[in-house]
Design a protein around this motif. Structure first.
Motif, PDB file in Angstrom:
ATOM      1  N   GLY A  42       0.811  -1.216   0.000  1.00 28.42           N
ATOM      2  CA  GLY A  42       0.000   0.000   0.000  1.00 28.42           C
ATOM      3  C   GLY A  42       0.844   1.266   0.000  1.00 28.42           C
ATOM      4  N   LEU A  43       0.235   2.303  -0.531  1.00 29.46           N
ATOM      5  CA  LEU A  43       0.893   3.614  -0.589  1.00 29.46           C
ATOM      6  C   LEU A  43       0.230   4.515   0.440  1.00 29.46           C
ATOM      7  N   ILE A  44       1.025   5.354   1.080  1.00 31.13           N
ATOM      8  CA  ILE A  44       0.400   6.354   1.951  1.00 31.13           C
ATOM      9  C   ILE A  44       0.937   7.719   1.575  1.00 31.13           C
ATOM     10  N   GLU A  45       0.326   8.723   2.134  1.00 31.29           N
ATOM     11  CA  GLU A  45       0.744  10.076   1.831  1.00 31.29           C
ATOM     12  C   GLU A  45       2.226  10.224   2.164  1.00 31.29           C
ATOM     13  N   GLY A  46       2.988  10.770   1.237  1.00 29.33           N
ATOM     14  CA  GLY A  46       4.412  10.958   1.473  1.00 29.33           C
ATOM     15  C   GLY A  46       5.252   9.761   1.051  1.00 29.33           C
ATOM     16  N   ALA A  47       4.613   8.779   0.435  1.00 23.97           N
ATOM     17  CA  ALA A  47       5.364   7.569   0.018  1.00 23.97           C
ATOM     18  C   ALA A  47       6.535   7.942  -0.885  1.00 23.97           C
ATOM     19  N   HIS A  48       6.339   8.969  -1.708  1.00 21.80           N
ATOM     20  CA  HIS A  48       7.430   9.345  -2.627  1.00 21.80           C
ATOM     21  C   HIS A  48       8.605   9.945  -1.873  1.00 21.80           C
ATOM     22  N   GLU A  49       8.391  10.308  -0.607  1.00 20.25           N
ATOM     23  CA  GLU A  49       9.509  10.778   0.210  1.00 20.25           C
ATOM     24  C   GLU A  49       9.989   9.675   1.148  1.00 20.25           C
ATOM     25  N   GLY A  50       9.434   8.495   0.964  1.00 18.83           N
ATOM     26  CA  GLY A  50       9.896   7.365   1.758  1.00 18.83           C
ATOM     27  C   GLY A  50       9.008   7.002   2.925  1.00 18.83           C
ATOM     28  N   THR A  51       7.915   7.723   3.115  1.00 21.20           N
ATOM     29  CA  THR A  51       7.030   7.394   4.229  1.00 21.20           C
ATOM     30  C   THR A  51       6.393   6.019   4.014  1.00 21.20           C
ATOM     31  N   GLY A  52       6.160   5.313   5.111  1.00 18.97           N
ATOM     32  CA  GLY A  52       5.613   3.958   5.020  1.00 18.97           C
ATOM     33  C   GLY A  52       6.658   3.057   4.388  1.00 18.97           C
TER      34      GLY A  52
END
Ligand SMILES: Nc1nc2c(ncn2[C@@H]2O[C@H](COP(=O)(O)OP(=O)(O)OP(=O)(O)O)[C@@H](O)[C@H]2O)c(=O)[nH]1
Ligand SMILES: [Mg+2]
Length: 344
Positions: A215-225
């Motif tokens: 799953g993707l969460i907010e900020g995934a593109h910055e490495g979150t989650g």
């Protein structure tokens, strides 16, 4: 089996065999002349895409691969044997990067594709080769050329036809399990899926490969989650299934969060055909369902499909829509015949 999608491997092609200095010496034969044979060529290092593999796990256990050296030339004009090549089998969809991890050396997209990564050194000429009218007894031969060595990174990008994206807990793995023989782990906490899973789906009498990714969460593109690195696995998909949890707080916002991450990731993901579906419909009252569908429709700009992987309701419709989107994209975006990047 653990999913392994990266491996660092050291390869070395074989050295060429040395040329030989030798003269024909036989009783009663004068001026026998030079007869040193050439050295054999060293073996190449070849990488080949094969079917039936879907991980790079083999390269976790063995990381050094060396082709055989050519044998030296011998007297009586005998040529040295060539060294055997070494062939590394990888799954289709494997990209080969230089040691820096950024320079793409080759891209093996189809089964049967092969690429020579390191050429074996040429064998040296024996002294027979240097015979000329002015030098009838050359006393030198060439040494074999050394092989090449390099460290490469193998990276596997699964080639699924469609990928499921969505927030954690949206029901992605449950959907994959409902439509294929894949048995991904399913649980009611986020980030159950830690590695991409593949399943083969039968739709409209044709099969396609569906990938379930974490799953993707907010900020995934910055490495979150778990970050967005898994999106690399759906980069080559022809269509996306975007599942939005019907039991979540706001289906429209959930949709937008994931879209933002897809756009931030880039690589053309946001432009792929997208089937939008509201999941877990069985767990909603009719009023809740209407509200979530309306929110999602406003966010996505089109009416979503409604599905329950638990009861199976709406599943065939989603499969049909995906299958159609894949077909359309397949005809629209035929990849170039040779998609392989190549290096000397
Ligand atoms: N009632 C109902 N529950 C569902 C449905 N689909 C999934 N669930 C439940 O929702 C929870 C999450 O399901 P998963 O399939 O693991 O969700 P996921 O999107 O793969 O989650 P991550 O791997 O963590 O990103 C599980 O408890 C499932 O049983 C459905 O159609 N109806
Ligand atoms: Mg999952």
């Amino acid at each position: 089996m653990k999913f392994l999608d990266e491996a660092k491997v050291y390869v070395r092609s074989g050295d060429g065999g040395n040329g030989c200095v030798s003269f024909r010496r036989e009783k009663f034969i004068e001026f026998g002349g030079p007869n040193g044979g050439d050295g054999g060529k060293g073996g190449d290092v070849i990488v080949r895409a094969v079917g039936g593999l879907n991980t790079l796990i083999d390269y976790r256990y063995q990381q050094h691969f060396k082709a055989k050296n050519g044998r030296g030339g011998m007297g009586k004009d005998r040529h040295g044997a060539n060294g055997d090549d070494i062939v590394l089998d990888v799954p289709a969809g494997t990209q080969i990067y230089a040691e820096d991890g950024e320079t793409l050396l080759a891209d093996l997209t189809d089964v049967g594709q092969r690429v020579v990564l390191a050429r074996g050194g040429n064998g040296g000429f024996g002294n027979a080769h240097f015979k000329s009218s002015t030098n009838r007894a050359p006393r030198h031969a060439n040494p074999g050329q050394p092989g090449e060595e390099l460290t490469i990174r193998l990276r596997l990008k699964l080639i699924a036809d469609a990928g499921i994206v969505g927030l954690p807990n949206a029901g992605k793995s449950t959907f994959l399990a409902a439509v294929s023989a894949a048995r991904p782990k399913i649980a009611d906490y986020p980030f159950t899926t830690l590695h991409p899973q593949l399943g083969v789906v039968e739709g409209n009498g044709r099969e396609f490969v569906l990938a379930d990714i974490p799953g993707l969460i907010e900020g995934a593109h910055e490495g979150t989650g778990l970050g967005d690195r898994f999106l690399g696995h759906v980069e080559r998909c022809r269509a996306l299934l975007h599942l939005v949890d019907g039991t979540g707080a706001h289906a429209g916002k959930a949709y937008e969060t994931v879209r933002t991450e897809l756009e931030a990731y880039g690589h053309g993901l946001a432009g792929k055909p997208e089937i939008v579906a509201l999941s877990k419909a069985d767990a909603l009252t009719p009023a809740q369902l209407r509200q979530q569908v309306a929110r999602l429709e406003r966010a996505a700009g089109k009416a979503p499909l409604v599905v329950s992987a638990a009861t199976g309701a709406g599943v065939p419709e989603v499969v049909r829509a995906l299958s159609k989107a894949i077909d359309t994209a397949r005809h629209a975006q035929r990849p170039p015949a040779s998609a392989a990047a190549w290096h000397p």
